[in-house]
Scaffold this motif. Structure first.
Motif, mmCIF file in Angstrom:
data_model
loop_
_atom_site.group_PDB
_atom_site.id
_atom_site.type_symbol
_atom_site.label_atom_id
_atom_site.label_comp_id
_atom_site.label_asym_id
_atom_site.label_seq_id
_atom_site.Cartn_x
_atom_site.Cartn_y
_atom_site.Cartn_z
ATOM 1 N N ILE A 1 104.260 -24.840 72.591
ATOM 2 C CA ILE A 1 102.652 -24.207 72.628
ATOM 3 C C ILE A 1 102.778 -22.908 72.107
ATOM 4 N N ILE A 2 103.533 -22.103 72.297
ATOM 5 C CA ILE A 2 103.620 -20.753 71.672
ATOM 6 C C ILE A 2 103.997 -20.906 70.270
ATOM 7 N N ILE A 3 104.930 -21.701 70.113
ATOM 8 C CA ILE A 3 105.157 -21.636 68.281
ATOM 9 C C ILE A 3 103.834 -22.178 67.676
ATOM 10 N N SER A 4 103.195 -23.287 68.386
ATOM 11 C CA SER A 4 101.892 -23.773 67.732
ATOM 12 C C SER A 4 100.944 -22.919 67.465
ATOM 13 N N VAL A 5 100.850 -21.911 68.496
ATOM 14 C CA VAL A 5 99.690 -20.838 68.492
ATOM 15 C C VAL A 5 100.252 -19.982 67.399
ATOM 16 N N PHE A 6 101.230 -19.864 67.485
ATOM 17 C CA PHE A 6 101.755 -18.438 66.062
ATOM 18 C C PHE A 6 101.614 -19.195 64.877
ATOM 19 N N VAL A 7 101.723 -20.438 64.548
ATOM 20 C CA VAL A 7 101.616 -21.092 63.451
ATOM 21 C C VAL A 7 100.192 -21.084 63.019
ATOM 22 N N SER A 8 99.462 -21.460 63.961
ATOM 23 C CA SER A 8 98.003 -21.701 63.901
ATOM 24 C C SER A 8 97.468 -20.243 63.619
ATOM 25 N N LEU A 9 97.861 -19.096 63.982
ATOM 26 C CA LEU A 9 97.153 -17.997 63.851
ATOM 27 C C LEU A 9 97.931 -17.226 62.630
ATOM 28 N N PHE A 10 98.931 -17.389 62.174
ATOM 29 C CA PHE A 10 99.843 -16.443 61.187
ATOM 30 C C PHE A 10 100.272 -17.480 59.687
ATOM 31 N N VAL A 11 100.284 -18.801 60.058
ATOM 32 C CA VAL A 11 100.870 -19.506 59.004
ATOM 33 C C VAL A 11 99.515 -20.348 58.361
ATOM 34 N N GLN B 1 87.596 -16.156 71.295
ATOM 35 C CA GLN B 1 87.716 -17.163 72.246
ATOM 36 C C GLN B 1 89.009 -18.153 72.428
ATOM 37 N N TYR B 2 89.589 -18.161 70.909
ATOM 38 C CA TYR B 2 90.559 -18.990 70.661
ATOM 39 C C TYR B 2 91.886 -18.163 71.253
ATOM 40 N N TYR B 3 91.962 -17.042 70.886
ATOM 41 C CA TYR B 3 93.211 -16.058 71.449
ATOM 42 C C TYR B 3 93.285 -16.441 73.153
ATOM 43 N N GLN B 4 91.769 -16.132 73.631
ATOM 44 C CA GLN B 4 91.724 -16.247 75.077
ATOM 45 C C GLN B 4 92.277 -17.318 75.674
ATOM 46 N N MET B 5 91.883 -18.517 75.016
ATOM 47 C CA MET B 5 92.034 -19.712 75.631
ATOM 48 C C MET B 5 93.521 -20.233 75.415
ATOM 49 N N VAL B 6 94.068 -19.828 74.324
ATOM 50 C CA VAL B 6 95.585 -20.159 74.096
ATOM 51 C C VAL B 6 96.475 -19.218 75.040
ATOM 52 N N THR B 7 95.961 -17.995 75.134
ATOM 53 C CA THR B 7 96.651 -17.171 76.290
ATOM 54 C C THR B 7 96.674 -17.531 77.628
ATOM 55 N N LEU C 1 96.188 -20.864 78.390
ATOM 56 C CA LEU C 1 97.009 -22.058 78.229
ATOM 57 C C LEU C 1 98.608 -21.860 78.459
ATOM 58 N N ILE C 2 99.051 -20.855 77.625
ATOM 59 C CA ILE C 2 100.390 -20.420 77.650
ATOM 60 C C ILE C 2 100.732 -19.751 79.196
ATOM 61 N N THR C 3 99.845 -18.887 79.804
ATOM 62 C CA THR C 3 100.076 -18.323 81.076
ATOM 63 C C THR C 3 100.186 -19.627 81.961
ATOM 64 N N VAL C 4 99.353 -20.378 82.035
ATOM 65 C CA VAL C 4 99.481 -21.585 83.229
ATOM 66 C C VAL C 4 100.681 -22.288 82.988
ATOM 67 N N ASN C 5 100.831 -22.683 81.652
ATOM 68 C CA ASN C 5 102.328 -23.223 81.406
ATOM 69 C C ASN C 5 103.441 -22.859 82.053
#
Length: 182
Positions: A37-47, A71-77, A79-83
């Motif tokens: 999820i962290i890698i996918s979020v990074f890709v979705s934000l910067f790539v 809202q996207y930053y908040q949701m993925v943060t 999501l990552i925190t819960v996991n």
């Protein structure tokens, strides 16, 4: 009678070994999921924005990203925190199993780790509740989001673990007293 007792002990050891392996698998799986999820979020934000359509096993947060980057930053943060917290709970269970002794099950380490699991589950439930509330807010604004945070189950789990932690704490005290009187 003795033969039955030996079979019971062997069966208990086999079950504990199986559970130890199972929790290692769960821990590793949760770490992989969190990392993916962290890698996918990074890709979705910067790539590439398209990565938000499939963050992990079909999880699509592209509608959230299209609605608002914040809202996207908040949701993925969240999501990552819960996991990550779920992976930490699995790690604590692995730690308990590493030193678990059937002959003397109540000990300070197990009691401490069970308390940590309880508080981590409570924190995870609170964060999941916040995420669920945010998801509902987004859905009221027409944003499609298919994500089950499961905060009710986590809250129940936290309560059960809290009770078990206290039982283990009391068991540790009684076992220590018993060892001193022998």
């Amino acid at each position: 009678m003795h033969h039955q007792s030996v079979n019971m002990q062997t069966q208990q050891k086999n079950i504990l070994t199986f559970m130890k392996v199972l929790f290692w698998i769960i821990f590793i799986g949760l770490c992989i999921k969190t990392g993916a999820i962290i890698i996918s979020v990074f890709v979705s934000l910067f790539v590439n924005d398209i990565a938000s359509r499939d963050l992990y096993e079909g999880l699509d947060l592209s509608a959230v990203k299209a609605f608002s980057d914040l809202q996207y930053y908040q949701m993925v943060t969240l999501l990552i925190t819960v996991n990550a917290l779920k992976a930490y709970m699995a790690f604590l269970v692995v730690k308990i199993f590493q030193r678990f002794n059937l002959a003397s099950p109540f000990n300070e380490m197990a009691s401490k780790h069970l308390s940590l699991i309880s508080f981590t589950a409570l924190a995870t439930a609170v964060i999941s509740f916040i995420a669920n509330t945010q998801a509902r807010w987004l859905m009221k604004r027409g944003v499609t989001i298919d994500l089950n945070w499961g905060y009710q189950e986590l809250l129940f789990f936290a309560g059960v673990m809290y009770i078990i932690a206290h039982v283990f704490q009391k068991g540790t005290e009684l076992q220590s007293e018993n060892e001193l009187t022998v």
